[in-house]
Design a protein around this motif. Sequence first.
Motif, PDB file in Angstrom:
ATOM      1  N   ILE A  48     -29.573  30.798 -10.557  1.00  0.00           N
ATOM      2  CA  ILE A  48     -29.173  32.115 -10.061  1.00  0.00           C
ATOM      3  C   ILE A  48     -27.660  32.250 -10.188  1.00  0.00           C
ATOM      4  O   ILE A  48     -26.918  31.381  -9.724  1.00  0.00           O
ATOM      5  CB  ILE A  48     -29.594  32.303  -8.590  1.00  0.00           C
ATOM      6  CG1 ILE A  48     -31.119  32.211  -8.453  1.00  0.00           C
ATOM      7  CG2 ILE A  48     -29.081  33.630  -8.041  1.00  0.00           C
ATOM      8  CD1 ILE A  48     -31.597  32.169  -7.022  1.00  0.00           C
ATOM      9  N   ARG A  49     -27.211  33.335 -10.814  1.00  0.00           N
ATOM     10  CA  ARG A  49     -25.772  33.591 -10.901  1.00  0.00           C
ATOM     11  C   ARG A  49     -25.328  34.320  -9.636  1.00  0.00           C
ATOM     12  O   ARG A  49     -25.865  35.373  -9.291  1.00  0.00           O
ATOM     13  CB  ARG A  49     -25.435  34.429 -12.126  1.00  0.00           C
ATOM     14  CG  ARG A  49     -23.935  34.744 -12.222  1.00  0.00           C
ATOM     15  CD  ARG A  49     -23.597  35.655 -13.369  1.00  0.00           C
ATOM     16  NE  ARG A  49     -23.552  34.945 -14.642  1.00  0.00           N
ATOM     17  CZ  ARG A  49     -24.368  35.190 -15.671  1.00  0.00           C
ATOM     18  NH1 ARG A  49     -25.310  36.118 -15.554  1.00  0.00           N
ATOM     19  NH2 ARG A  49     -24.256  34.516 -16.796  1.00  0.00           N
ATOM     20  N   ILE A  50     -24.361  33.745  -8.921  1.00  0.00           N
ATOM     21  CA  ILE A  50     -23.810  34.378  -7.723  1.00  0.00           C
ATOM     22  C   ILE A  50     -22.776  35.405  -8.135  1.00  0.00           C
ATOM     23  O   ILE A  50     -22.768  36.538  -7.666  1.00  0.00           O
ATOM     24  CB  ILE A  50     -23.172  33.328  -6.803  1.00  0.00           C
ATOM     25  CG1 ILE A  50     -24.209  32.277  -6.399  1.00  0.00           C
ATOM     26  CG2 ILE A  50     -22.581  33.988  -5.578  1.00  0.00           C
ATOM     27  CD1 ILE A  50     -23.607  31.087  -5.704  1.00  0.00           C
ATOM     28  N   LYS A  51     -21.880  34.988  -8.976  1.00  0.00           N
ATOM     29  CA  LYS A  51     -20.901  35.865  -9.612  1.00  0.00           C
ATOM     30  C   LYS A  51     -20.485  35.159 -10.893  1.00  0.00           C
ATOM     31  O   LYS A  51     -21.026  34.088 -11.223  1.00  0.00           O
ATOM     32  CB  LYS A  51     -19.709  36.143  -8.693  1.00  0.00           C
ATOM     33  CG  LYS A  51     -18.877  34.930  -8.338  1.00  0.00           C
ATOM     34  CD  LYS A  51     -17.670  35.330  -7.500  1.00  0.00           C
ATOM     35  CE  LYS A  51     -16.755  34.144  -7.264  1.00  0.00           C
ATOM     36  NZ  LYS A  51     -15.547  34.527  -6.506  1.00  0.00           N
ATOM     37  N   ALA A  58     -32.448  27.823  -8.076  1.00  0.00           N
ATOM     38  CA  ALA A  58     -33.453  28.595  -7.353  1.00  0.00           C
ATOM     39  C   ALA A  58     -34.049  27.738  -6.245  1.00  0.00           C
ATOM     40  O   ALA A  58     -34.025  26.496  -6.297  1.00  0.00           O
ATOM     41  CB  ALA A  58     -34.539  29.063  -8.315  1.00  0.00           C
ATOM     42  N   GLU A  59     -34.580  28.401  -5.234  1.00  0.00           N
ATOM     43  CA  GLU A  59     -35.033  27.739  -4.012  1.00  0.00           C
ATOM     44  C   GLU A  59     -35.987  26.575  -4.288  1.00  0.00           C
ATOM     45  O   GLU A  59     -35.912  25.527  -3.643  1.00  0.00           O
ATOM     46  CB  GLU A  59     -35.731  28.773  -3.109  1.00  0.00           C
ATOM     47  CG  GLU A  59     -35.800  28.388  -1.647  1.00  0.00           C
ATOM     48  CD  GLU A  59     -34.435  28.382  -0.980  1.00  0.00           C
ATOM     49  OE1 GLU A  59     -34.239  27.542  -0.105  1.00  0.00           O
ATOM     50  OE2 GLU A  59     -33.573  29.217  -1.312  1.00  0.00           O
ATOM     51  N   GLN A  60     -36.904  26.731  -5.237  1.00  0.00           N
ATOM     52  CA  GLN A  60     -37.927  25.697  -5.465  1.00  0.00           C
ATOM     53  C   GLN A  60     -37.363  24.396  -6.025  1.00  0.00           C
ATOM     54  O   GLN A  60     -38.035  23.364  -6.002  1.00  0.00           O
ATOM     55  CB  GLN A  60     -39.033  26.220  -6.393  1.00  0.00           C
ATOM     56  CG  GLN A  60     -38.574  26.575  -7.807  1.00  0.00           C
ATOM     57  CD  GLN A  60     -38.240  28.033  -7.957  1.00  0.00           C
ATOM     58  OE1 GLN A  60     -37.744  28.644  -7.024  1.00  0.00           O
ATOM     59  NE2 GLN A  60     -38.522  28.595  -9.132  1.00  0.00           N
ATOM     60  N   HIS A  67     -27.460  27.653   2.592  1.00  0.00           N
ATOM     61  CA  HIS A  67     -26.941  28.236   3.831  1.00  0.00           C
ATOM     62  C   HIS A  67     -25.868  29.262   3.495  1.00  0.00           C
ATOM     63  O   HIS A  67     -24.955  28.987   2.705  1.00  0.00           O
ATOM     64  CB  HIS A  67     -26.346  27.158   4.732  1.00  0.00           C
ATOM     65  CG  HIS A  67     -26.213  27.578   6.158  1.00  0.00           C
ATOM     66  ND1 HIS A  67     -25.278  28.505   6.567  1.00  0.00           N
ATOM     67  CD2 HIS A  67     -26.908  27.234   7.276  1.00  0.00           C
ATOM     68  CE1 HIS A  67     -25.398  28.706   7.867  1.00  0.00           C
ATOM     69  NE2 HIS A  67     -26.382  27.948   8.321  1.00  0.00           N
ATOM     70  N   PRO A  68     -25.957  30.473   4.082  1.00  0.00           N
ATOM     71  CA  PRO A  68     -24.974  31.509   3.731  1.00  0.00           C
ATOM     72  C   PRO A  68     -23.541  31.145   4.078  1.00  0.00           C
ATOM     73  O   PRO A  68     -22.609  31.611   3.406  1.00  0.00           O
ATOM     74  CB  PRO A  68     -25.454  32.722   4.549  1.00  0.00           C
ATOM     75  CG  PRO A  68     -26.325  32.165   5.631  1.00  0.00           C
ATOM     76  CD  PRO A  68     -26.959  30.952   5.038  1.00  0.00           C
ATOM     77  N   ASN A 116     -30.051  38.992  -3.894  1.00  0.00           N
ATOM     78  CA  ASN A 116     -30.944  37.922  -3.444  1.00  0.00           C
ATOM     79  C   ASN A 116     -30.355  37.045  -2.348  1.00  0.00           C
ATOM     80  O   ASN A 116     -31.113  36.462  -1.553  1.00  0.00           O
ATOM     81  CB  ASN A 116     -31.328  37.017  -4.628  1.00  0.00           C
ATOM     82  CG  ASN A 116     -31.965  37.785  -5.755  1.00  0.00           C
ATOM     83  OD1 ASN A 116     -31.414  37.849  -6.861  1.00  0.00           O
ATOM     84  ND2 ASN A 116     -33.105  38.403  -5.500  1.00  0.00           N
ATOM     85  N   LEU A 117     -29.044  36.968  -2.268  1.00  0.00           N
ATOM     86  CA  LEU A 117     -28.409  35.991  -1.385  1.00  0.00           C
ATOM     87  C   LEU A 117     -27.730  36.607  -0.169  1.00  0.00           C
ATOM     88  O   LEU A 117     -27.292  35.876   0.714  1.00  0.00           O
ATOM     89  CB  LEU A 117     -27.410  35.149  -2.184  1.00  0.00           C
ATOM     90  CG  LEU A 117     -28.020  34.371  -3.355  1.00  0.00           C
ATOM     91  CD1 LEU A 117     -26.930  33.680  -4.159  1.00  0.00           C
ATOM     92  CD2 LEU A 117     -29.047  33.347  -2.872  1.00  0.00           C
ATOM     93  N   GLY A 118     -27.624  37.923  -0.105  1.00  0.00           N
ATOM     94  CA  GLY A 118     -27.087  38.567   1.092  1.00  0.00           C
ATOM     95  C   GLY A 118     -25.730  39.219   0.885  1.00  0.00           C
ATOM     96  O   GLY A 118     -25.188  39.276  -0.226  1.00  0.00           O
TER      97      GLY A 118
END
Length: 231
Positions: A48-51, A58-60, A67-68, A116-118
């Motif tokens: 997953i690209r955050i920026k 990915a979570e799996q 954690h945010p 996806n991440l908030g």
Amino acid sequence: MGELISQITSAGYADRVLNDQQIGRILGGSDDRRYGQVKRALQSRALIRIKRSLYVLAEQYREHPLHPFALAQALVTGSYVSMETALAFHGWIPEAVYTTVSVTPGRKSQVIDHPNLGRFEFNPLALHKSGFLAGVQRHVISDQAMLVASPLRALMDLVAFRKQEWEGIAWLDTGMRISKAHLLHTRLKDFSALKGVYKHKVVNEFLSRLEQEVRALKKAMRTSGKEHSHE
């Protein structure tokens, strides 16, 4: 599992926030090879690209959920979680907080809203550099390190951000829903640690008046205890 995900996992970086340089060191080889593997992992949603140039698995593929708070510090280096977010974390306010609010050492506010991440907010404050991390504590949750303001530091950062003038202790109760029980657990040395941190007079005045109120509350509790002991 693709080769990139396998190598990141084998290197023990599954729970890390990774940049291009770190991925390059893990993979080795040419930039074109790294770019190709990152592109395929993004297309398969294993990565997953955050920026730009910042990624998480990915979570799996992770051992622990991301954690945010840890993500916030990866997004803006040198920041720490504070204000309503830290107050909720410490149980000082009852409301759930859905935005991760941090104080940044930079000069500009910014908001990063990831689908996806908030949502993440970063705000600068008028602070003396020597006191930037006063009252800020390191926490480790699910093997992820993060910096979080203590309850008093989080409250005073919020006061500084809002430029809130002292309106009496009732403002904390009715306006912020912070109970006196929480204030009674604040140590007097916590106040001392924050003196000289903030540049604005209104914030320092708030801190001084709050300390006076807490001292009075503690004294009243001690007096009440002595009275009950003689009954």
